[in-house]
Design an enzyme around this catalytic site. Structure first.
Site, short mmCIF file in Angstrom:
data_model
loop_
_atom_site.label_atom_id
_atom_site.label_comp_id
_atom_site.label_asym_id
_atom_site.label_seq_id
_atom_site.Cartn_x
_atom_site.Cartn_y
_atom_site.Cartn_z
N GLY A 1 -5.32 110.30 64.72
CA GLY A 1 -5.59 108.94 64.26
C GLY A 1 -4.75 108.70 63.01
O GLY A 1 -4.77 109.52 62.08
N GLN B 1 -9.06 110.05 74.35
CA GLN B 1 -9.68 109.74 73.05
C GLN B 1 -10.78 108.69 73.19
O GLN B 1 -11.73 108.67 72.41
CB GLN B 1 -8.61 109.22 72.07
CG GLN B 1 -7.63 110.27 71.58
CD GLN B 1 -6.38 110.34 72.45
OE1 GLN B 1 -6.42 110.04 73.64
NE2 GLN B 1 -5.27 110.73 71.86
N ASP C 1 -0.55 102.58 64.95
CA ASP C 1 0.06 103.73 64.28
C ASP C 1 1.23 103.34 63.41
O ASP C 1 1.59 104.06 62.47
CB ASP C 1 0.52 104.76 65.32
CG ASP C 1 -0.68 105.52 65.84
OD1 ASP C 1 -1.41 104.94 66.68
OD2 ASP C 1 -0.92 106.65 65.38
O1 MRU Z 1 -2.60 110.31 69.46
P1 MRU Z 1 -3.68 109.81 68.56
O2 MRU Z 1 -5.06 110.12 69.05
O3 MRU Z 1 -3.47 110.24 67.12
O4 MRU Z 1 -3.51 108.23 68.60
C1 MRU Z 1 -4.36 107.44 67.84
C2 MRU Z 1 -4.20 106.00 68.08
O5 MRU Z 1 -3.37 105.56 68.82
C3 MRU Z 1 -5.09 105.10 67.27
O6 MRU Z 1 -5.38 103.93 67.96
C4 MRU Z 1 -4.37 104.74 65.98
O7 MRU Z 1 -3.94 105.89 65.31
C5 MRU Z 1 -5.20 103.94 65.09
S1 MRU Z 1 -6.44 104.89 64.32
C6 MRU Z 1 -7.31 103.99 63.23
#
Ligand code: MRU
Length: 345
Positions: free
Chosen positions: A46, A201, A242
């Protein structure tokens, strides 16, 4: 509220998110290499949480350094920073947090003091900066939640994707913070969560935390989103990000772009919730956002079960970019920014 990351006795304690929802297991991390492994494997994940984690990783490298000179400490910290930067490329919060940590070191470099006193003080200030990033992240989550909750109406049916909640930040999340704040305000609404293939997730983390917090949530497979919007009356989509480019294009978990297209087709608003640290002022448009591609095994196996031929050719981007024109508004800790007037089509 659970804390996905903490600093305790010069160690990082984090929830190993790969173990959820079966087990809520905390891991203790005492060195940068172990932290890098945890970030790469998505034990810690995240965008905002990755930012907090690398800031703590930098502090860990400072605390662990055996160097007796300021130049030696700088060398250790730059090696740690290089390793942390190489963990995941898309979430800009990682680079934002490391830049903040490095600025502390460079601003301190000119401070006149004896070598040892200087070393002791700089390590202390570096740790304080990491803990400030953690505290700011908690405050920022609440502000995003309060700003976004104004958009939630009684009877809303909200679709979300991936996990932009407590587990993705040091606080109560971004997209899900809006849901928690609206719930606190007594608004009545329902949530649909996409499972979010390939690493789940949505089903493993978002469903777990929404249920823990008493939110009316329903799980769907990613391929059911169009049907849920059409047949179950989804009224808005809210996701995290991100990295957001200057023009408003936003990278988020793979599958987000498809949801934005669906939202436009069905005439419902599509919101991105993210802290201002997710906005990359150095990047003009989404074309310049680096997209992480992950190993093919994540698609060939579902958990430990093989669900495709082992030698299948695979395309596995971890993120996609939603063009600004499909985003109704971006919700940050500073307010709600409409990108383009939302038009029902
Ligand atoms: O691969 P991840 O689980 O780190 O991806 C996370 C996401 O895409 C979330 O939607 C993003 O980081 C926003 S978190 C507040």
């Amino acid at each position: 509220m659970i804390e996905p990351i903490k600093w305790k006795n010069n160690k990082i304690i984090f929830i190993d998110q790969t173990k959820l929802p079966e087990r809520l297991k905390y891991a203790r991390c005492g060195d940068v290499d172990r932290l890098c492994e945890a970030i790469k494997k998505l034990e810690v994940r995240g965008a905002p949480l990755i930012g907090v984690a690398v800031a703590m990783g930098y502090a860990l490298a400072a605390v662990n350094s055996k160097e007796k000179t300021f130049a030696g400490l700088k060398k250790d910290l730059s090696a740690a920073s290089k390793k942390l930067r190489a963990t995941r490329p898309t979430a800009v919060n990682l680079f934002w947090a490391l830049k903040r940590m490095e600025d502390v070191l460079y601003n301190f470099a000119s401070c006149p003091a004896g070598q040892l006193a200087k070393l002791y003080r700089v390590k202390k200030i570096i740790l304080q900066e990491a803990l400030s990033i953690l505290k700011e992240d908690k405050r920022m989550c609440v502000s995003i939640g309060k700003n976004g909750a104004r958009l939630i109406k009684n009877g809303d049916i909200i679709l979300t994707h991936c996990n932009a909640g407590i587990l993705a930040t040091a606080g109560q999340g971004t997209a899900l913070s809006i849901i928690y704040e609206a719930n606190k305000q007594g608004k009545r609404f329902k949530v649909f969560s996409d499972e979010t293939r390939p690493l789940m997730q949505g089903s493993r983390l978002t469903m777990w935390e929404l249920m823990q917090n008493g939110i009316d949530a329903t799980l769907i497979c990613d391929c059911m989103a169009a049907s849920a919007i059409k047949n179950k009356g989804v009224t808005k989509i809210i996701v995290g990000a991100d990295r957001i480019a200057r023009n408003g294009d936003a990278a988020n978990k793979i599958g987000t772009y498809g949801l934005a297209v669906l939202a436009r087709h069905h005439g419902i608003p599509f919101y991105i919730a993210a802290p201002s640290s997710t906005i990359d002022k150095n990047i003009r448009s989404g074309k310049d956002i680096p997209i992480e591609e992950r190993k093919k095994e994540e698609v060939i196996y579902t958990g430990s079960k093989q669900t495709a031929p082992v030698n299948a050719k695979v395309y596995n981007p971890a993120f996609d970019v939603t063009p600004a024109e499909l985003i109704t508004a971006i919700i940050t800790e500073n307010g709600v920014y409409e990108i383009k007037r939302f038009r029902r089509i």
